[in-house]
Design a protein around this motif. Structure first.
Motif, PDB file in Angstrom:
ATOM      1  N   ALA A 120      53.745   8.900  64.318  1.00 53.24           N
ATOM      2  CA  ALA A 120      52.961   9.397  63.186  1.00 53.24           C
ATOM      3  C   ALA A 120      53.587  10.659  62.598  1.00 53.24           C
ATOM      4  O   ALA A 120      53.666  10.815  61.376  1.00 53.24           O
ATOM      5  CB  ALA A 120      51.519   9.652  63.620  1.00 53.24           C
ATOM      6  N   ALA A 121      54.053  11.565  63.469  1.00 52.31           N
ATOM      7  CA  ALA A 121      54.689  12.798  62.989  1.00 52.31           C
ATOM      8  C   ALA A 121      55.961  12.471  62.211  1.00 52.31           C
ATOM      9  O   ALA A 121      56.218  13.061  61.151  1.00 52.31           O
ATOM     10  CB  ALA A 121      54.996  13.723  64.162  1.00 52.31           C
ATOM     11  N   ASP A 122      56.750  11.532  62.716  1.00 53.04           N
ATOM     12  CA  ASP A 122      57.971  11.125  62.023  1.00 53.04           C
ATOM     13  C   ASP A 122      57.638  10.538  60.657  1.00 53.04           C
ATOM     14  O   ASP A 122      58.310  10.833  59.659  1.00 53.04           O
ATOM     15  CB  ASP A 122      58.728  10.105  62.888  1.00 53.04           C
ATOM     16  CG  ASP A 122      60.033   9.683  62.244  1.00 53.04           C
ATOM     17  OD1 ASP A 122      60.938  10.514  62.130  1.00 53.04           O
ATOM     18  OD2 ASP A 122      60.130   8.496  61.839  1.00 53.04           O
ATOM     19  N   TRP A 123      56.594   9.717  60.606  1.00 54.86           N
ATOM     20  CA  TRP A 123      56.191   9.113  59.331  1.00 54.86           C
ATOM     21  C   TRP A 123      55.742  10.177  58.340  1.00 54.86           C
ATOM     22  O   TRP A 123      56.129  10.158  57.171  1.00 54.86           O
ATOM     23  CB  TRP A 123      55.083   8.093  59.567  1.00 54.86           C
ATOM     24  CG  TRP A 123      54.611   7.438  58.315  1.00 54.86           C
ATOM     25  CD1 TRP A 123      55.265   6.497  57.568  1.00 54.86           C
ATOM     26  CD2 TRP A 123      53.374   7.683  57.630  1.00 54.86           C
ATOM     27  NE1 TRP A 123      54.507   6.137  56.466  1.00 54.86           N
ATOM     28  CE2 TRP A 123      53.345   6.852  56.489  1.00 54.86           C
ATOM     29  CE3 TRP A 123      52.287   8.515  57.894  1.00 54.86           C
ATOM     30  CZ2 TRP A 123      52.275   6.849  55.602  1.00 54.86           C
ATOM     31  CZ3 TRP A 123      51.217   8.503  57.014  1.00 54.86           C
ATOM     32  CH2 TRP A 123      51.226   7.671  55.873  1.00 54.86           C
ATOM     33  N   VAL A 124      54.944  11.138  58.790  1.00 50.56           N
ATOM     34  CA  VAL A 124      54.460  12.194  57.897  1.00 50.56           C
ATOM     35  C   VAL A 124      55.634  13.029  57.388  1.00 50.56           C
ATOM     36  O   VAL A 124      55.705  13.356  56.202  1.00 50.56           O
ATOM     37  CB  VAL A 124      53.419  13.084  58.610  1.00 50.56           C
ATOM     38  CG1 VAL A 124      53.074  14.306  57.755  1.00 50.56           C
ATOM     39  CG2 VAL A 124      52.149  12.283  58.917  1.00 50.56           C
ATOM     40  N   ARG A 125      56.564  13.352  58.271  1.00 50.60           N
ATOM     41  CA  ARG A 125      57.703  14.186  57.872  1.00 50.60           C
ATOM     42  C   ARG A 125      58.660  13.470  56.916  1.00 50.60           C
ATOM     43  O   ARG A 125      59.229  14.099  56.022  1.00 50.60           O
ATOM     44  CB  ARG A 125      58.515  14.601  59.115  1.00 50.60           C
ATOM     45  CG  ARG A 125      57.891  15.655  59.957  1.00 50.60           C
ATOM     46  CD  ARG A 125      58.869  16.113  61.049  1.00 50.60           C
ATOM     47  NE  ARG A 125      58.131  16.662  62.159  1.00 50.60           N
ATOM     48  CZ  ARG A 125      57.954  16.058  63.334  1.00 50.60           C
ATOM     49  NH1 ARG A 125      58.515  14.885  63.570  1.00 50.60           N
ATOM     50  NH2 ARG A 125      57.250  16.631  64.276  1.00 50.60           N
ATOM     51  N   THR A 128      57.369   9.801  51.684  1.00 50.31           N
ATOM     52  CA  THR A 128      57.006  10.560  50.485  1.00 50.31           C
ATOM     53  C   THR A 128      55.504  10.505  50.230  1.00 50.31           C
ATOM     54  O   THR A 128      55.028  11.019  49.237  1.00 50.31           O
ATOM     55  CB  THR A 128      57.741   9.996  49.261  1.00 50.31           C
ATOM     56  OG1 THR A 128      57.390   8.608  49.128  1.00 50.31           O
ATOM     57  CG2 THR A 128      59.245  10.130  49.414  1.00 50.31           C
ATOM     58  N   VAL A 129      54.782   9.878  51.147  1.00 47.09           N
ATOM     59  CA  VAL A 129      53.350   9.667  50.932  1.00 47.09           C
ATOM     60  C   VAL A 129      52.594  10.984  50.809  1.00 47.09           C
ATOM     61  O   VAL A 129      51.741  11.148  49.947  1.00 47.09           O
ATOM     62  CB  VAL A 129      52.757   8.809  52.072  1.00 47.09           C
ATOM     63  CG1 VAL A 129      51.251   8.760  52.001  1.00 47.09           C
ATOM     64  CG2 VAL A 129      53.337   7.412  52.016  1.00 47.09           C
ATOM     65  N   LEU A 130      52.902  11.946  51.674  1.00 41.64           N
ATOM     66  CA  LEU A 130      52.114  13.180  51.731  1.00 41.64           C
ATOM     67  C   LEU A 130      52.096  13.907  50.387  1.00 41.64           C
ATOM     68  O   LEU A 130      51.042  14.355  49.936  1.00 41.64           O
ATOM     69  CB  LEU A 130      52.664  14.091  52.826  1.00 41.64           C
ATOM     70  CG  LEU A 130      51.761  15.247  53.231  1.00 41.64           C
ATOM     71  CD1 LEU A 130      50.430  14.751  53.763  1.00 41.64           C
ATOM     72  CD2 LEU A 130      52.454  16.116  54.261  1.00 41.64           C
ATOM     73  N   ILE A 142      46.413  15.256  57.708  1.00 40.71           N
ATOM     74  CA  ILE A 142      47.593  14.392  57.866  1.00 40.71           C
ATOM     75  C   ILE A 142      48.845  15.252  58.004  1.00 40.71           C
ATOM     76  O   ILE A 142      49.706  14.990  58.854  1.00 40.71           O
ATOM     77  CB  ILE A 142      47.698  13.406  56.691  1.00 40.71           C
ATOM     78  CG1 ILE A 142      46.533  12.400  56.743  1.00 40.71           C
ATOM     79  CG2 ILE A 142      49.037  12.678  56.714  1.00 40.71           C
ATOM     80  CD1 ILE A 142      46.408  11.523  55.517  1.00 40.71           C
ATOM     81  N   ALA A 143      48.950  16.304  57.195  1.00 32.00           N
ATOM     82  CA  ALA A 143      50.105  17.203  57.294  1.00 32.00           C
ATOM     83  C   ALA A 143      50.179  17.858  58.664  1.00 32.00           C
ATOM     84  O   ALA A 143      51.272  18.065  59.211  1.00 32.00           O
ATOM     85  CB  ALA A 143      50.023  18.272  56.199  1.00 32.00           C
ATOM     86  N   ALA A 144      49.024  18.164  59.261  1.00 31.50           N
ATOM     87  CA  ALA A 144      48.997  18.814  60.572  1.00 31.50           C
ATOM     88  C   ALA A 144      49.570  17.925  61.669  1.00 31.50           C
ATOM     89  O   ALA A 144      50.059  18.423  62.687  1.00 31.50           O
ATOM     90  CB  ALA A 144      47.561  19.222  60.925  1.00 31.50           C
ATOM     91  N   ILE A 145      49.528  16.613  61.468  1.00 25.85           N
ATOM     92  CA  ILE A 145      50.082  15.696  62.477  1.00 25.85           C
ATOM     93  C   ILE A 145      51.563  15.983  62.705  1.00 25.85           C
ATOM     94  O   ILE A 145      52.058  15.887  63.831  1.00 25.85           O
ATOM     95  CB  ILE A 145      49.857  14.231  62.048  1.00 25.85           C
ATOM     96  CG1 ILE A 145      48.365  13.885  62.115  1.00 25.85           C
ATOM     97  CG2 ILE A 145      50.670  13.264  62.904  1.00 25.85           C
ATOM     98  CD1 ILE A 145      48.003  12.536  61.525  1.00 25.85           C
ATOM     99  N   ALA A 146      52.273  16.367  61.658  1.00 27.12           N
ATOM    100  CA  ALA A 146      53.708  16.642  61.784  1.00 27.12           C
ATOM    101  C   ALA A 146      53.974  17.904  62.599  1.00 27.12           C
ATOM    102  O   ALA A 146      55.070  18.072  63.132  1.00 27.12           O
ATOM    103  CB  ALA A 146      54.341  16.774  60.401  1.00 27.12           C
ATOM    104  N   ARG A 173      42.945   6.999  51.998  1.00 27.22           N
ATOM    105  CA  ARG A 173      42.502   5.870  52.828  1.00 27.22           C
ATOM    106  C   ARG A 173      43.717   5.052  53.289  1.00 27.22           C
ATOM    107  O   ARG A 173      43.824   4.686  54.459  1.00 27.22           O
ATOM    108  CB  ARG A 173      41.541   4.959  52.070  1.00 27.22           C
ATOM    109  CG  ARG A 173      41.111   3.717  52.876  1.00 27.22           C
ATOM    110  CD  ARG A 173      40.180   2.811  52.092  1.00 27.22           C
ATOM    111  NE  ARG A 173      38.990   3.530  51.675  1.00 27.22           N
ATOM    112  CZ  ARG A 173      37.956   3.813  52.483  1.00 27.22           C
ATOM    113  NH1 ARG A 173      37.979   3.412  53.743  1.00 27.22           N
ATOM    114  NH2 ARG A 173      36.926   4.480  52.028  1.00 27.22           N
ATOM    115  N   GLY A 174      44.623   4.763  52.371  1.00 19.74           N
ATOM    116  CA  GLY A 174      45.813   4.000  52.727  1.00 19.74           C
ATOM    117  C   GLY A 174      46.645   4.704  53.789  1.00 19.74           C
ATOM    118  O   GLY A 174      47.152   4.061  54.713  1.00 19.74           O
ATOM    119  N   ALA A 175      46.780   6.016  53.674  1.00 17.43           N
ATOM    120  CA  ALA A 175      47.542   6.781  54.669  1.00 17.43           C
ATOM    121  C   ALA A 175      46.859   6.736  56.031  1.00 17.43           C
ATOM    122  O   ALA A 175      47.510   6.535  57.065  1.00 17.43           O
ATOM    123  CB  ALA A 175      47.725   8.216  54.201  1.00 17.43           C
TER     124      ALA A 175
END
Length: 200
Positions: A120-125, A128-130, A142-146, A173-175
């Motif tokens: 999840a952290a890799d995906w957030v980082r 381009t979704v964030l 969501i940003a905090a997950i990274a 919701r999609g994220a």
């Protein structure tokens, strides 16, 4: 592995939609019946081997968004960390957020949680979704997950609760659904691996 089980897992893995944060019914009612009829737990199964197999059934039903069926199995193994984790996700998906957090606490630092955190952290980082999400508490969460070191199940539950209360957008919701998808993948992989030696 049992051939019917293999076919069921393939069907679940090739679905084109992610599991809803709060599903209203099973994704595929016929598939749910096939899961229920899997002959992987029998009267001859030693009681010491049943926990992993029951967890597998809970996971299969939850991947198919069949909350009641998943719950029935998770309740049988609620003292097991994997059973508690499936139990927690099920309650989060039904909207019983405090109960979900209780079961996440009981699951403890489950091995699937660290793999989930890493993915999840890799995906957030790296996605381009964030930057496309509207500002607000869900985007901040969501940003905090990274930045976090360990998976924080209660923080994710709070994000889902806020989303379901109308406190965010369909983009968030999609994220959240994608992060939940990663969680279900990791927990099911752990569950399936634990049960594999019993399914030869």
């Amino acid at each position: 592995m049992n051939n019917e089980l293999t076919l069921i897992v393939e069907r679940l893995e090739t679905r084109q939609t992610l599991q809803a944060l709060m599903p209203e019914k099973a994704w595929d009612a016929a598939l749910d019946q096939r899961i229920a009829e899997l002959p992987i737990i029998t009267a001859a199964t030693p009681s010491g081997d049943k926990t992993e197999l029951i967890a597998l059934m809970a996971g299969l039903h939850l991947l198919n968004e069949s909350l009641d069926a998943s719950h029935a199995h998770a309740q049988e193994i609620e003292d097991d960390p994997t059973g508690a984790y499936w139990h927690g996700i099920m309650h989060r998906m039904e909207g019983d957020f405090s109960n979900a957090n209780y079961w996440f606490h009981n699951a403890g630092p489950h091995p699937a949680m660290q793999k989930l955190q890493d993915r999840a952290a890799d995906w957030v980082r790296n996605s381009t979704v964030l930057s496309d999400l509207p500002e607000g508490a869900v985007r901040d969460g969501i940003a905090a997950i990274a930045r976090q070191v360990r998976w924080n199940a209660s923080a994710f539950t709070a994000m889902v609760a806020l989303q379901e209360s109308g406190g965010s957008s369909e983009d968030t919701r999609g994220a959240l659904e994608y992060i939940q998808h990663l969680e279900l993948e990791e927990l099911f992989a752990h569950t399936e691996q634990a049960a594999r030696h019993l399914l030869a």
